[in-house]
Design a protein around this motif. Structure first.
Motif, short mmCIF file in Angstrom:
data_model
loop_
_atom_site.label_atom_id
_atom_site.label_comp_id
_atom_site.label_asym_id
_atom_site.label_seq_id
_atom_site.Cartn_x
_atom_site.Cartn_y
_atom_site.Cartn_z
N GLY A 281 0.74 -1.23 0.00
CA GLY A 281 0.00 0.00 0.00
C GLY A 281 0.77 1.27 0.00
O GLY A 281 0.93 1.86 -1.01
N LYS B 7 2.86 2.43 -2.45
CA LYS B 7 2.26 2.69 -3.75
C LYS B 7 2.22 4.19 -3.96
O LYS B 7 1.20 4.82 -3.85
CB LYS B 7 0.86 2.08 -3.81
CG LYS B 7 0.88 0.59 -3.56
CD LYS B 7 -0.51 0.04 -3.43
CE LYS B 7 -0.48 -1.44 -3.02
NZ LYS B 7 -1.77 -1.99 -2.74
N ASP C 13 -0.24 8.69 -9.70
CA ASP C 13 -1.52 8.00 -9.86
C ASP C 13 -2.41 8.80 -10.79
O ASP C 13 -2.68 9.96 -10.55
CB ASP C 13 -2.24 7.86 -8.51
CG ASP C 13 -1.44 7.02 -7.54
OD1 ASP C 13 -1.09 5.91 -7.92
OD2 ASP C 13 -1.19 7.49 -6.42
N SER D 238 -5.47 8.58 -11.02
CA SER D 238 -6.71 8.91 -10.33
C SER D 238 -6.56 10.08 -9.38
O SER D 238 -7.54 10.55 -8.81
CB SER D 238 -7.20 7.69 -9.54
OG SER D 238 -6.23 7.29 -8.61
N SER D 239 -5.32 10.56 -9.15
CA SER D 239 -5.11 11.62 -8.18
C SER D 239 -5.13 13.00 -8.79
O SER D 239 -4.88 13.97 -8.11
CB SER D 239 -3.76 11.40 -7.48
OG SER D 239 -2.70 11.64 -8.39
N ASP E 259 -2.53 3.06 4.86
CA ASP E 259 -2.47 1.63 4.57
C ASP E 259 -1.86 0.96 5.79
O ASP E 259 -0.77 1.32 6.23
CB ASP E 259 -1.63 1.37 3.33
CG ASP E 259 -1.69 -0.07 2.89
OD1 ASP E 259 -1.44 -0.97 3.73
OD2 ASP E 259 -1.98 -0.31 1.71
N TRP F 41 -5.51 1.20 -0.86
CA TRP F 41 -4.72 2.26 -1.48
C TRP F 41 -5.31 2.74 -2.79
O TRP F 41 -5.27 3.93 -3.10
CB TRP F 41 -3.28 1.79 -1.67
CG TRP F 41 -2.37 2.92 -2.01
CD1 TRP F 41 -1.75 3.17 -3.18
CD2 TRP F 41 -1.98 3.98 -1.13
NE1 TRP F 41 -0.99 4.32 -3.10
CE2 TRP F 41 -1.13 4.84 -1.85
CE3 TRP F 41 -2.29 4.30 0.21
CZ2 TRP F 41 -0.57 5.98 -1.28
CZ3 TRP F 41 -1.73 5.43 0.76
CH2 TRP F 41 -0.88 6.26 0.01
N ASP F 42 -5.88 1.85 -3.56
CA ASP F 42 -6.43 2.27 -4.84
C ASP F 42 -7.74 3.03 -4.68
O ASP F 42 -8.32 3.52 -5.65
CB ASP F 42 -6.59 1.09 -5.80
CG ASP F 42 -7.50 0.00 -5.26
OD1 ASP F 42 -8.04 0.16 -4.15
OD2 ASP F 42 -7.65 -1.02 -5.94
N SER F 43 -8.24 3.14 -3.43
CA SER F 43 -9.46 3.91 -3.16
C SER F 43 -9.18 5.19 -2.40
O SER F 43 -10.10 5.88 -1.96
CB SER F 43 -10.45 3.06 -2.36
OG SER F 43 -10.83 1.90 -3.05
N LYS F 44 -7.91 5.55 -2.26
CA LYS F 44 -7.55 6.69 -1.41
C LYS F 44 -8.17 8.00 -1.90
O LYS F 44 -8.59 8.82 -1.09
CB LYS F 44 -6.03 6.82 -1.32
CG LYS F 44 -5.32 7.10 -2.65
CD LYS F 44 -3.81 7.06 -2.46
CE LYS F 44 -3.08 7.34 -3.77
NZ LYS F 44 -3.39 6.33 -4.81
N ASP F 45 -8.21 8.20 -3.21
CA ASP F 45 -8.77 9.45 -3.73
C ASP F 45 -10.27 9.53 -3.49
O ASP F 45 -10.80 10.59 -3.15
CB ASP F 45 -8.47 9.57 -5.23
CG ASP F 45 -6.98 9.69 -5.50
OD1 ASP F 45 -6.24 10.12 -4.58
OD2 ASP F 45 -6.55 9.37 -6.61
N ASP G 69 2.38 -1.05 -8.31
CA ASP G 69 1.88 0.31 -8.09
C ASP G 69 2.65 1.08 -7.03
O ASP G 69 2.14 2.05 -6.47
CB ASP G 69 0.39 0.28 -7.70
CG ASP G 69 -0.47 -0.34 -8.77
OD1 ASP G 69 -0.19 -0.10 -9.96
OD2 ASP G 69 -1.40 -1.09 -8.42
#
Length: 282
Positions: free
Chosen positions: A20, A23, A27, A29-30, A55, A96-100, A161
């Motif tokens: 996490g 990572k 990104d 997504s950020s 994480d 981690w991939d849902s942080k945003d 990642d």
């Protein structure tokens, strides 16, 4: 980590999953989330809480300790910050991939867990950097590998990642020389592969690697030549500058009275923070 720190490799434990928060590469997504500052800053003041997204698999920055409680350098620093702001700290483990999404929705107030700002400068409202870090290669002590060029013809693993993976994407002159180059889900897998001889090297965060090698008492060494240098900072929703400024002011106070140094020495045996310091003065 994802389990107790002692539950995996040190005393049968410390090489916890290490997923996490490494990572940290750029990104996609950020890139954009606007108009969240009012929602997030008012949320903290109304609820009296300061919710830190992290994480839970990233010792020594944030993880679950042997007692089942969350702990780590970043979480301790965040708790001291919340205390001085008159807020109750809340540790919120996140995917981690849902942080945003978590940040934009206001589920968390910030991301604070060995979060690299390099390559993400435009995606968040950042605190000032509080720690420097390098991405490095870790090898077995008896491997005969002493420099990066020795990795030619060798197998290398990296966490998917992660910042290390992002850094190596910019180093084709290095990766093209590897016999094999594989991304694995977490650093527990990579550490086990390194110990068993299934891989020859791991690319990962120096801060984390140094802590893990010492804690787990493994015969691993870090190559002297770093892959790249980076900085850790606290990330807030892009327009949430109000809360960011409040946290930064408090961090400055924590550094000025020596508390940040004390927390760093607890976790790293020395002060490696950069708050209020020029680079290289830590």
């Amino acid at each position: 980590m994802k389990k107790s720190l002692a539950g995996v490799l040190i005393m049968g434990s410390v090489m916890a999953a290490l997923t996490g928060c490494t990572k940290k590469g750029t990104d996609s997504s950020s890139a954009n989330y606007a108009n969240t500052s009012e929602t997030n800053s008012s949320k903290s003041s109304e609820t009296g809480t300061f919710t830190v997204g992290f994480d839970q698999d990233f010792p020594p920055m944030g993880f679950m300790g042997d007692d089942g409680e969350f702990t780590g350098f970043d979480l301790e620093l965040a708790a001291e910050t919340a205390k001085r702001m008159g807020l109750t700290i809340k540790y919120q483990p996140i995917a981690w991939d849902s942080k945003d999404m978590e940040l934009k929705s206001g589920t968390i107030d910030c991301i604070w867990n060995g979060f690299t700002m390099n390559g993400r400068e435009e995606g968040y409202a950042w605190s000032e950097p509080y720690m420097e870090n390098d991405q490095v290669f870790v090898v077995r002590e008896d491997s005969g590998i002493s420099k990066i060029s020795d990795l030619s013809g060798k197998s290398v693993e990296v966490q998917a990642d992660s910042s290390a993976e992002a850094a190596l994407k910019d180093k084709p002159e290095i990766t093209s020389s590897f016999l094999s180059y594989q991304a694995v889900p977490d650093y527990l897998t990579a550490m086990m592969d390194l110990e068993s001889g299934a891989t020859d090297a791991i690319a990962m965060d120096n801060v984390v690697a140094s802590y893990q090698i010492k804690a787990a008492k493994k015969d691993f060494v870090i190559l002297d030549d770093p892959i790249t240098a980076e900085e850790y900072a606290v990330g807030f929703a892009k327009d949430n500058t109000k809360l960011r400024d409040e946290v930064q002011k408090t961090l400055d106070e924590i550094a000025a009275d020596g508390t940040a140094k004390k927390i760093s020495e607890k976790w790293f045996d020395k002060d490696i923070t950069t708050i209020g310091k020029g680079q290289g003065e830590n």
